[in-house]
Design a protein around this motif. Structure first.
Motif, mmCIF file in Angstrom:
data_model
loop_
_atom_site.group_PDB
_atom_site.id
_atom_site.type_symbol
_atom_site.label_atom_id
_atom_site.label_comp_id
_atom_site.label_asym_id
_atom_site.label_seq_id
_atom_site.Cartn_x
_atom_site.Cartn_y
_atom_site.Cartn_z
ATOM 1 N N GLY A 163 0.789 -1.224 0.000
ATOM 2 C CA GLY A 163 0.000 0.000 0.000
ATOM 3 C C GLY A 163 0.819 1.272 0.000
ATOM 4 N N GLU A 164 1.958 1.244 -0.665
ATOM 5 C CA GLU A 164 2.853 2.405 -0.729
ATOM 6 C C GLU A 164 3.064 2.776 -2.187
ATOM 7 O OE1 GLU A 164 7.384 3.644 0.739
ATOM 8 O OE2 GLU A 164 6.397 1.861 1.540
ATOM 9 N N SER A 165 3.373 4.018 -2.442
ATOM 10 C CA SER A 165 3.636 4.416 -3.816
ATOM 11 C C SER A 165 4.995 3.892 -4.251
ATOM 12 C CB SER A 165 3.603 5.936 -3.961
ATOM 13 O OG SER A 165 4.735 6.530 -3.339
ATOM 14 N N ALA A 166 5.108 3.570 -5.529
ATOM 15 C CA ALA A 166 6.384 3.100 -6.060
ATOM 16 C C ALA A 166 7.466 4.164 -5.904
ATOM 17 C CB ALA A 166 6.230 2.697 -7.523
ATOM 18 N N GLU A 167 7.085 5.421 -6.046
ATOM 19 C CA GLU A 167 8.059 6.517 -5.927
ATOM 20 C C GLU A 167 8.645 6.577 -4.518
ATOM 21 O OE1 GLU A 167 5.010 6.776 -7.146
ATOM 22 O OE2 GLU A 167 5.416 7.115 -9.282
ATOM 23 N N SER A 168 7.798 6.391 -3.513
ATOM 24 C CA SER A 168 8.275 6.430 -2.132
ATOM 25 C C SER A 168 9.203 5.258 -1.842
ATOM 26 C CB SER A 168 7.082 6.391 -1.178
ATOM 27 O OG SER A 168 7.504 6.254 0.161
ATOM 28 N N LEU A 169 8.815 4.068 -2.284
ATOM 29 C CA LEU A 169 9.649 2.898 -2.049
ATOM 30 C C LEU A 169 10.980 3.024 -2.768
ATOM 31 C CD1 LEU A 169 9.902 0.141 -0.727
ATOM 32 C CD2 LEU A 169 8.690 -0.861 -2.674
ATOM 33 N N ALA A 170 10.942 3.496 -4.006
ATOM 34 C CA ALA A 170 12.180 3.660 -4.781
ATOM 35 C C ALA A 170 13.097 4.691 -4.138
ATOM 36 C CB ALA A 170 11.847 4.064 -6.219
ATOM 37 N N SER A 171 12.534 5.760 -3.624
ATOM 38 C CA SER A 171 13.379 6.786 -2.990
ATOM 39 C C SER A 171 14.045 6.238 -1.733
ATOM 40 C CB SER A 171 12.550 8.024 -2.659
ATOM 41 O OG SER A 171 11.585 7.738 -1.649
ATOM 42 N N GLY A 172 13.369 5.321 -1.024
ATOM 43 C CA GLY A 172 13.976 4.698 0.142
ATOM 44 C C GLY A 172 15.174 3.850 -0.228
ATOM 45 N N VAL A 173 15.075 3.098 -1.329
ATOM 46 C CA VAL A 173 16.208 2.302 -1.799
ATOM 47 C C VAL A 173 17.383 3.202 -2.141
ATOM 48 C CG1 VAL A 173 17.024 0.735 -3.595
ATOM 49 C CG2 VAL A 173 14.710 0.469 -2.675
ATOM 50 N N ARG A 174 17.119 4.276 -2.858
ATOM 51 C CA ARG A 174 18.201 5.184 -3.269
ATOM 52 C C ARG A 174 18.845 5.867 -2.065
ATOM 53 N NH1 ARG A 174 14.286 6.189 -7.608
ATOM 54 N NH2 ARG A 174 15.121 5.248 -9.518
ATOM 55 N N LEU A 175 18.045 6.186 -1.054
ATOM 56 C CA LEU A 175 18.604 6.790 0.156
ATOM 57 C C LEU A 175 19.528 5.805 0.868
ATOM 58 C CD1 LEU A 175 18.871 8.982 2.265
ATOM 59 C CD2 LEU A 175 16.708 8.197 3.289
ATOM 60 N N THR A 176 19.125 4.550 0.951
ATOM 61 C CA THR A 176 19.983 3.540 1.581
ATOM 62 C C THR A 176 21.294 3.407 0.817
ATOM 63 O OG1 THR A 176 18.115 2.297 2.469
ATOM 64 C CG2 THR A 176 20.178 1.102 2.206
ATOM 65 N N GLU A 177 21.233 3.379 -0.498
ATOM 66 C CA GLU A 177 22.462 3.303 -1.297
ATOM 67 C C GLU A 177 23.379 4.479 -0.991
ATOM 68 O OE1 GLU A 177 21.466 3.041 -5.405
ATOM 69 O OE2 GLU A 177 21.362 0.858 -5.379
ATOM 70 N N ALA A 178 22.804 5.669 -0.939
ATOM 71 C CA ALA A 178 23.609 6.861 -0.662
ATOM 72 C C ALA A 178 24.266 6.774 0.717
ATOM 73 C CB ALA A 178 22.743 8.113 -0.764
ATOM 74 N N ARG A 179 23.538 6.296 1.706
ATOM 75 C CA ARG A 179 24.096 6.183 3.050
ATOM 76 C C ARG A 179 25.152 5.088 3.131
ATOM 77 N NH1 ARG A 179 21.992 8.276 7.400
ATOM 78 N NH2 ARG A 179 24.190 8.052 7.952
ATOM 79 N N LEU A 180 25.012 4.029 2.330
ATOM 80 C CA LEU A 180 26.008 2.964 2.354
ATOM 81 C C LEU A 180 27.319 3.413 1.722
ATOM 82 C CD1 LEU A 180 23.766 -0.122 1.545
ATOM 83 C CD2 LEU A 180 24.953 0.360 3.683
ATOM 84 N N ARG A 181 27.266 4.349 0.805
ATOM 85 C CA ARG A 181 28.514 4.885 0.234
ATOM 86 C C ARG A 181 29.378 5.526 1.315
ATOM 87 N NH1 ARG A 181 25.132 6.150 -4.184
ATOM 88 N NH2 ARG A 181 25.796 5.039 -6.078
ATOM 89 N N GLU A 182 28.746 6.025 2.363
ATOM 90 C CA GLU A 182 29.481 6.667 3.446
ATOM 91 C C GLU A 182 30.330 5.671 4.235
ATOM 92 O OE1 GLU A 182 26.499 8.486 5.812
ATOM 93 O OE2 GLU A 182 25.738 9.763 4.205
ATOM 94 N N LEU A 183 30.050 4.382 4.097
ATOM 95 C CA LEU A 183 30.787 3.357 4.834
ATOM 96 C C LEU A 183 32.061 2.913 4.129
ATOM 97 C CD1 LEU A 183 27.797 1.051 5.875
ATOM 98 C CD2 LEU A 183 28.883 2.853 7.231
ATOM 99 N N ALA A 184 32.287 3.424 2.922
ATOM 100 C CA ALA A 184 33.405 2.929 2.107
ATOM 101 C C ALA A 184 34.757 3.103 2.794
ATOM 102 C CB ALA A 184 33.406 3.628 0.753
#
Length: 255
Positions: A163-184
């Motif tokens: 029951g969530e919009s695809a845009e909201s779910l996709a933005s969550g994935v992209r945010l996680t990717e961005a935060r994981l880059r900080e662990l490099a």
């Protein structure tokens, strides 16, 4: 407690690693207790060991412990001999959170299979984030994270299921990717995008994994969570490990 661990080894064939995972300790600590280099003195540790090895009530009473029919952690402990791989079942991820974090702190490898991963590893207060090295003096943890491709049809289908919009779910994935880059700078981190409809949610730390399921109407952290241990002949740990490798093999690496 050293005698208890030795009896568990003798009558169930459990390794020190399996006992450690069952009772919420490191393998090194279990080894010290077995070899009388360390003693257990705290009541909460006695209770954790009793729960972890499914100690019968008469034995618990000899240690001054209450009957173990109702588990304080919200989990159900299984007999290690009868269920050699599934060590514990939790009603949901929150009941297993402390154990997952302890295993992560002691791990050299961490694999995560999720949808967007924000609650697991993407945010500062997520389940695993605080357990990871924070500076270059860390232990060189190897982290592999597989997330649902934000551009895939599978993501749109999953968004509709919860029951969530695809845009909201996709933005969550992209945010996680961005935060994981900080662990490099502190971890050997890699991130992969897979494009199949998610079924399993997985956290693996060495020879221990915590597994939940995705389904229509609920998210992974709401699923029952199974703590699974590697054994010489058991199929579950091997099967889930094989599945994760297959997901990575067919995925697109972004970090």
């Amino acid at each position: 407690m050293g005698a208890v661990f030795r009896y568990v080894q003798q009558y169930t064939g459990a390794s020190q690693a399996r006992i450690a995972a069952a009772v919420g300790m490191t393998q090194a600590r279990v080894n010290e207790i077995i070899n009388s280099r360390r003693e257990v003195s705290r009541l909460d540790v006695y209770e954790r060991i009793a729960d972890g090895v499914h100690m019968p009530d008469d034995a618990r009473h000899l240690l001054g412990l209450a009957a173990g029919r109702e588990k304080r952690s919200g989990g159900v402990a299984f007999d290690l001999a009868a269920f050699p791989e599934v060590v514990r079942v939790y009603a949901a991820q929150r009941s297993a959170a402390e154990e997952i974090q302890q295993q992560t702190r002691d791990a050299e490898e961490l694999d995560v299979l999720a949808v967007r991963g924000l609650g697991l590893i993407g945010l500062n207060d997520s389940l695993l984030r605080a357990c990871l090295p924070r500076d270059q003096g860390g232990k060189g943890l190897q982290v592999r994270v597989a997330l649902l491709d934000p551009d895939s049809t599978a993501l749109a289908r999953r968004a509709a299921e919860i029951g969530e919009s695809a845009e909201s779910l996709a933005s969550g994935v992209r945010l996680t990717e961005a935060r994981l880059r900080e662990l490099a700078d502190t971890c050997d981190v890699s991130v992969w995008r897979y494009s199949m409809l998610p079924t399993w949610r997985l956290i693996r730390t060495g020879e221990v994994m915590f597994v939940g399921a995705f389904d229509r109407g609920w998210e992974g952290h709401e699923s029952a969570t199974y703590k699974v241990m590697a054994t010489p002949h058991g199929p579950l740990f091997r099967g889930f490990s094989r599945m994760f490798e297959a997901v990575i093999h067919g995925a697109h690496r972004t970090i």
